[in-house]
Design a protein around this motif. Structure first.
Motif, PDB file in Angstrom:
ATOM      1  N   UNK A   3       0.854  -1.183   0.000  1.00 20.16           N
ATOM      2  CA  UNK A   3       0.000   0.000   0.000  1.00 20.16           C
ATOM      3  C   UNK A   3       0.889   1.232   0.000  1.00 20.16           C
ATOM      4  N   UNK A   4       0.656   2.105  -0.914  1.00 16.93           N
ATOM      5  CA  UNK A   4       1.412   3.336  -1.030  1.00 16.93           C
ATOM      6  C   UNK A   4       0.506   4.506  -0.713  1.00 16.93           C
ATOM      7  N   UNK A   5       1.139   5.577  -0.266  1.00 17.53           N
ATOM      8  CA  UNK A   5       0.397   6.819  -0.137  1.00 17.53           C
ATOM      9  C   UNK A   5       0.130   7.338  -1.542  1.00 17.53           C
ATOM     10  N   UNK A   6      -0.788   8.236  -1.670  1.00 19.40           N
ATOM     11  CA  UNK A   6      -1.145   8.776  -2.974  1.00 19.40           C
ATOM     12  C   UNK A   6       0.077   9.355  -3.680  1.00 19.40           C
ATOM     13  N   UNK A   7       0.958  10.022  -2.955  1.00 20.62           N
ATOM     14  CA  UNK A   7       2.144  10.612  -3.584  1.00 20.62           C
ATOM     15  C   UNK A   7       3.125   9.518  -4.006  1.00 20.62           C
ATOM     16  N   UNK A   8       3.216   8.431  -3.215  1.00 18.72           N
ATOM     17  CA  UNK A   8       4.109   7.342  -3.567  1.00 18.72           C
ATOM     18  C   UNK A   8       3.653   6.644  -4.842  1.00 18.72           C
ATOM     19  N   UNK A   9       2.366   6.479  -5.004  1.00 19.28           N
ATOM     20  CA  UNK A   9       1.842   5.805  -6.191  1.00 19.28           C
ATOM     21  C   UNK A   9       2.183   6.620  -7.432  1.00 19.28           C
ATOM     22  N   UNK A  10       1.998   7.901  -7.366  1.00 18.93           N
ATOM     23  CA  UNK A  10       2.288   8.721  -8.541  1.00 18.93           C
ATOM     24  C   UNK A  10       3.792   8.720  -8.845  1.00 18.93           C
ATOM     25  N   UNK A  11       4.649   8.651  -7.842  1.00 18.38           N
ATOM     26  CA  UNK A  11       6.093   8.579  -8.073  1.00 18.38           C
ATOM     27  C   UNK A  11       6.473   7.252  -8.732  1.00 18.38           C
ATOM     28  N   UNK A  12       5.889   6.159  -8.258  1.00 25.06           N
ATOM     29  CA  UNK A  12       6.168   4.841  -8.827  1.00 25.06           C
ATOM     30  C   UNK A  12       5.647   4.789 -10.266  1.00 25.06           C
ATOM     31  N   UNK A  13       4.449   5.294 -10.483  1.00 25.51           N
ATOM     32  CA  UNK A  13       3.895   5.312 -11.840  1.00 25.51           C
ATOM     33  C   UNK A  13       4.743   6.151 -12.777  1.00 25.51           C
ATOM     34  N   UNK A  14       5.202   7.301 -12.305  1.00 24.80           N
ATOM     35  CA  UNK A  14       6.043   8.174 -13.124  1.00 24.80           C
ATOM     36  C   UNK A  14       7.365   7.479 -13.452  1.00 24.80           C
ATOM     37  N   UNK A  15       7.952   6.815 -12.469  1.00 22.66           N
ATOM     38  CA  UNK A  15       9.204   6.091 -12.699  1.00 22.66           C
ATOM     39  C   UNK A  15       9.004   4.969 -13.703  1.00 22.66           C
ATOM     40  N   UNK A  16       7.901   4.276 -13.578  1.00 25.14           N
ATOM     41  CA  UNK A  16       7.605   3.181 -14.496  1.00 25.14           C
ATOM     42  C   UNK A  16       7.438   3.714 -15.922  1.00 25.14           C
ATOM     43  N   UNK A  17       6.729   4.821 -16.077  1.00 27.73           N
ATOM     44  CA  UNK A  17       6.523   5.416 -17.400  1.00 27.73           C
ATOM     45  C   UNK A  17       7.850   5.869 -18.009  1.00 27.73           C
ATOM     46  N   UNK A  18       8.700   6.457 -17.206  1.00 31.15           N
ATOM     47  CA  UNK A  18      10.016   6.881 -17.695  1.00 31.15           C
ATOM     48  C   UNK A  18      10.824   5.664 -18.140  1.00 31.15           C
ATOM     49  N   UNK A  19      10.807   4.641 -17.321  1.00 30.70           N
ATOM     50  CA  UNK A  19      11.523   3.404 -17.640  1.00 30.70           C
ATOM     51  C   UNK A  19      10.991   2.794 -18.942  1.00 30.70           C
ATOM     52  N   UNK A  20       9.696   2.771 -19.072  1.00 31.98           N
ATOM     53  CA  UNK A  20       9.068   2.206 -20.272  1.00 31.98           C
ATOM     54  C   UNK A  20       9.470   2.999 -21.510  1.00 31.98           C
ATOM     55  N   UNK A  60      16.488   2.207  -8.425  1.00 29.25           N
ATOM     56  CA  UNK A  60      16.689   3.593  -7.997  1.00 29.25           C
ATOM     57  C   UNK A  60      17.124   4.492  -9.147  1.00 29.25           C
ATOM     58  N   UNK A  61      18.122   4.061  -9.871  1.00 30.62           N
ATOM     59  CA  UNK A  61      18.682   4.878 -10.935  1.00 30.62           C
ATOM     60  C   UNK A  61      18.293   4.304 -12.287  1.00 30.62           C
ATOM     61  N   UNK A  62      17.527   5.049 -13.056  1.00 36.32           N
ATOM     62  CA  UNK A  62      17.057   4.575 -14.357  1.00 36.32           C
ATOM     63  C   UNK A  62      18.193   4.457 -15.371  1.00 36.32           C
ATOM     64  N   UNK A  63      19.270   5.208 -15.181  1.00 39.56           N
ATOM     65  CA  UNK A  63      20.372   5.221 -16.133  1.00 39.56           C
ATOM     66  C   UNK A  63      21.502   4.270 -15.753  1.00 39.56           C
ATOM     67  N   UNK A  64      21.360   3.581 -14.638  1.00 38.95           N
ATOM     68  CA  UNK A  64      22.437   2.704 -14.168  1.00 38.95           C
ATOM     69  C   UNK A  64      22.587   1.493 -15.084  1.00 38.95           C
ATOM     70  N   UNK A  65      23.821   1.000 -15.182  1.00 40.44           N
ATOM     71  CA  UNK A  65      24.081  -0.205 -15.968  1.00 40.44           C
ATOM     72  C   UNK A  65      23.320  -1.408 -15.400  1.00 40.44           C
ATOM     73  N   UNK A  66      23.204  -1.455 -14.091  1.00 45.38           N
ATOM     74  CA  UNK A  66      22.508  -2.568 -13.450  1.00 45.38           C
ATOM     75  C   UNK A  66      21.042  -2.613 -13.871  1.00 45.38           C
ATOM     76  N   UNK A  67      20.436  -1.445 -14.025  1.00 51.93           N
ATOM     77  CA  UNK A  67      19.041  -1.383 -14.462  1.00 51.93           C
ATOM     78  C   UNK A  67      18.913  -1.933 -15.881  1.00 51.93           C
ATOM     79  N   UNK A  68      19.834  -1.514 -16.749  1.00 57.27           N
ATOM     80  CA  UNK A  68      19.804  -1.984 -18.133  1.00 57.27           C
ATOM     81  C   UNK A  68      20.030  -3.500 -18.184  1.00 57.27           C
ATOM     82  N   UNK A  69      20.988  -4.002 -17.425  1.00 57.92           N
ATOM     83  CA  UNK A  69      21.241  -5.444 -17.375  1.00 57.92           C
ATOM     84  C   UNK A  69      20.027  -6.204 -16.856  1.00 57.92           C
ATOM     85  N   UNK A  70      19.412  -5.656 -15.833  1.00 55.92           N
ATOM     86  CA  UNK A  70      18.223  -6.266 -15.252  1.00 55.92           C
ATOM     87  C   UNK A  70      17.111  -6.373 -16.298  1.00 55.92           C
TER      88      UNK A  70
END
Length: 185
Positions: A3-20, A60-70
């Motif tokens: 369960x996330x607070x309303x602000x946490x949900x929008x941050x996670x959604x924004x991060x997911x959209x950026x990643x996508x 955490x970091x969208x530009x990290x090599x670990x994220x790309x490898x993952x």
């Protein structure tokens, strides 16, 4: 369930959209290399992003090599899963109808040819499938190997063993004949 607070949900959604938006085409290339089909590759990328959604709190970091490898690992795994499902389904489609109730399109004119067909039908599935693909569908050994997911050497070995089985069965029928070939052993 998290369960996330309303602000946490929008941050996670924004991060997911950026990643996508950032990695979808890259992931599509990875999936296309494995699947060689645009629609299946799209499915693999979507499956990978569904899996990514469960790990958004750890990225955490969208530009990290670990994220790309993952993302590469998730895409490859999703693609391989689809490839396996597709190849199993293709095997079933190819072989299910081959020896059904309908007679093959080959015109069998003699009793001996009918006996050979009966012998082929009685072969174990792994030998029968190789024979059908090789001789009925006129495929090369490497094509049969790719379809069945086995090595080309394994195809040659199954053909050799299958020929011995067919020859032995035909010799047995010839020994037991009463002036005509008896296909009913």
């Amino acid at each position: 369930m998290l369960f996330y607070k309303k602000t946490d949900i929008s941050e996670v959604e924004a991060s997911f959209c950026i990643l996508y938006k950032k990695y979808r085409f890259f992931m599509m290339k990875v999936a296309m290399n494995i699947l060689q089909d645009r629609y299946f590759a799209e499915d693999a990328v979507q499956d990978a992003f569904i899996r990514v959604a469960g790990y958004m709190d750890k990225l955490n970091d969208m530009d990290a090599r670990e994220t790309k490898r993952f993302l590469i690992v998730l895409t490859k795994n999703a693609s391989i899963d689809i490839y396996r499902k597709r190849s199993k389904q293709m095997k079933k489609e190819i072989f299910l109808d081959e020896l059904g109730a309908s007679e093959p399109s080959v015109n069998m004119e003699t009793d001996m040819e009918n006996c050979v067909l009966d012998v082929l039908k009685s072969l174990p599935v792994k030998y029968r499938d190789v024979f059908l693909l090789k001789y009925s569908n006129k495929l090369e050994n490497f094509e049969v190997a790719q379809l069945l997911g086995i090595t080309e050497g394994n195809v040659r070995q199954r053909i050799a063993r299958g020929k011995v089985m067919v020859q032995n069965a035909l010799n047995e029928m010839e020994d037991n004949r009463d002036g005509a070939y008896n296909c009913n052993r």
